[in-house]
Design an enzyme around this catalytic site. Structure first.
Site, PDB file in Angstrom:
ATOM      1  N   LYS A  70       0.799  -1.233   0.000  1.00 54.74           N
ATOM      2  CA  LYS A  70       0.000   0.000   0.000  1.00 54.74           C
ATOM      3  C   LYS A  70       0.833   1.285   0.000  1.00 54.74           C
ATOM      4  O   LYS A  70       0.403   2.298  -0.562  1.00 54.74           O
ATOM      5  CB  LYS A  70      -0.955   0.015   1.204  1.00 54.74           C
ATOM      6  CG  LYS A  70      -2.116  -0.947   1.082  1.00 54.74           C
ATOM      7  CD  LYS A  70      -3.106  -0.746   2.214  1.00 54.74           C
ATOM      8  CE  LYS A  70      -4.313  -1.643   2.059  1.00 54.74           C
ATOM      9  NZ  LYS A  70      -5.346  -1.352   3.076  1.00 54.74           N
ATOM     10  N   ASP A 106     -10.082   3.415   2.039  1.00 54.94           N
ATOM     11  CA  ASP A 106     -10.189   2.826   3.376  1.00 54.94           C
ATOM     12  C   ASP A 106     -10.740   3.815   4.404  1.00 54.94           C
ATOM     13  O   ASP A 106     -11.586   3.456   5.235  1.00 54.94           O
ATOM     14  CB  ASP A 106      -8.820   2.340   3.859  1.00 54.94           C
ATOM     15  CG  ASP A 106      -8.398   1.022   3.238  1.00 54.94           C
ATOM     16  OD1 ASP A 106      -9.285   0.240   2.852  1.00 54.94           O
ATOM     17  OD2 ASP A 106      -7.182   0.775   3.132  1.00 54.94           O
ATOM     18  N   TYR A 227     -12.806  -8.845  10.206  1.00 56.20           N
ATOM     19  CA  TYR A 227     -14.143  -9.327   9.817  1.00 56.20           C
ATOM     20  C   TYR A 227     -14.228 -10.856   9.779  1.00 56.20           C
ATOM     21  O   TYR A 227     -15.317 -11.408   9.611  1.00 56.20           O
ATOM     22  CB  TYR A 227     -14.559  -8.751   8.462  1.00 56.20           C
ATOM     23  CG  TYR A 227     -13.564  -8.976   7.340  1.00 56.20           C
ATOM     24  CD1 TYR A 227     -13.523 -10.175   6.649  1.00 56.20           C
ATOM     25  CD2 TYR A 227     -12.670  -7.973   6.984  1.00 56.20           C
ATOM     26  CE1 TYR A 227     -12.620 -10.379   5.629  1.00 56.20           C
ATOM     27  CE2 TYR A 227     -11.755  -8.171   5.950  1.00 56.20           C
ATOM     28  CZ  TYR A 227     -11.732  -9.375   5.282  1.00 56.20           C
ATOM     29  OH  TYR A 227     -10.824  -9.573   4.271  1.00 56.20           O
ATOM     30  N   GLY A 248     -15.379  -5.596  11.086  1.00 57.28           N
ATOM     31  CA  GLY A 248     -14.819  -4.911   9.929  1.00 57.28           C
ATOM     32  C   GLY A 248     -15.481  -5.215   8.602  1.00 57.28           C
ATOM     33  O   GLY A 248     -15.043  -4.702   7.566  1.00 57.28           O
TER      34      GLY A 248
END
Length: 281
Positions: A70, A106, A227, A248
């Site tokens: 990222k 995000d 999640y 999440g």
């Protein structure tokens, strides 16, 4: 059916076994009858520059970017949108007219996920556990939406202090070792508690986040960016103590829908994406 006319989207990461994005996005493309396909693209960090060049050569429409690329990918893109400049990381790339443009969905994805659960952000106090890239995206989203102040608690105080320095001096943000009694006392003032660490991701995880539940503001909402599992030990404990508990999955869907809109100019079908992920999980 995939043809030579099918528009290609991918996800760059290493490794990629954990990613649910192909399931979510391919379901979304199918539901809107779009001739797109979403492909996992495991790329070793050493090959990232070549991979970005290859995306252009193969006329991809765009990609998502996940761990560990990222930040590093920013060096290889033609343009960086303000959303990614603010966070200091890219999770979505659009390829248009031969140019690669990096975005970050995000931050807003997290914000939308908690707002949709009825959690107020404006003039609130948030405590973020962790000081990595996910924490930065969360902090940026909260600051953009009127949070009063943010407190960072991390295992590594030096890392937390470096995190704070990334933000301008007029922003009310503090750093603490999360075992520090001063930090734990601040839990009384917390309106939103967010775990941005991977603690709780494994059902075999023996490490526990240092939350003295008797100290935490009883009205605080508790969020975990994890999640899978859908209920981490943090969220199970939060529910036991009467807190709103949010995992999440909503952030995953929201950031994905925002990326979908960047690639296709169509509104992301959030309900379809949610159903596809829920069925898979």
């Amino acid at each position: 059916m995939i043809t030579s006319k099918t528009k290609k989207i991918g996800i760059l990461g290493w490794p990629l076994g954990h990613s649910l994005s192909p399931i979510m996005h391919n379901a979304a493309f199918k539901s809107l009858h779009l001739d797109y396909v979403y492909i996992p693209l495991p790329v070793h960090p050493e090959n990232l520059a070549q991979a970005v060049a290859g995306l252009k050569a193969m006329e991809f429409t765009g990609v998502n970017v996940t761990i560990p690329h990222k930040v590093e990918i920013m060096s290889y893109l033609d343009e960086i949108d303000f959303s990614a400049q603010l966070v200091g990381a890219v999770n979505t790339v659009v390829i248009k007219d031969g140019k690669t443009i990096g975005y970050n969905t995000d931050a807003q994805g997290f914000v939308q996920s908690i707002l949709s659960n009825g959690i107020k952000i404006t003039e609130q106090t948030a405590i973020i556990l962790g000081a990595g890239g996910a924490a930065r995206a969360v902090a940026c989203g909260l600051f953009q939406n009127g949070i009063k102040n943010i407190i960072i608690g991390a295992r590594n105080l030096e890392k937390a202090q470096q995190f704070v320095k990334l933000f301008s001096t007029n922003v009310d943000i503090q750093a603490f070792d999360w075992e520090d009694s001063g930090f734990q006392n601040l839990l009384q003032e917390c309106d939103i508690l967010i775990n941005s660490t991977p603690i709780g991701m494994s059902v075999h995880d023996t490490e526990v986040l240092p939350i003295p539940w008797e100290t935490l503001n009883p009205e605080a909402a508790v969020c975990d960016l994890i999640y899978n599992p859908s209920k981490t030990q943090l969220l199970l404990s939060a529910e036991e103590h009467g807190h709103i508990a949010i995992n999440g999955l909503g952030m995953l869907i929201e950031q994905g829908a925002l990326a979908f809109e960047l690639w296709t100019s169509e509104q992301g079908p959030r309900q379809i994406m949610s159903e596809a992920l829920t069925e898979y999980l």
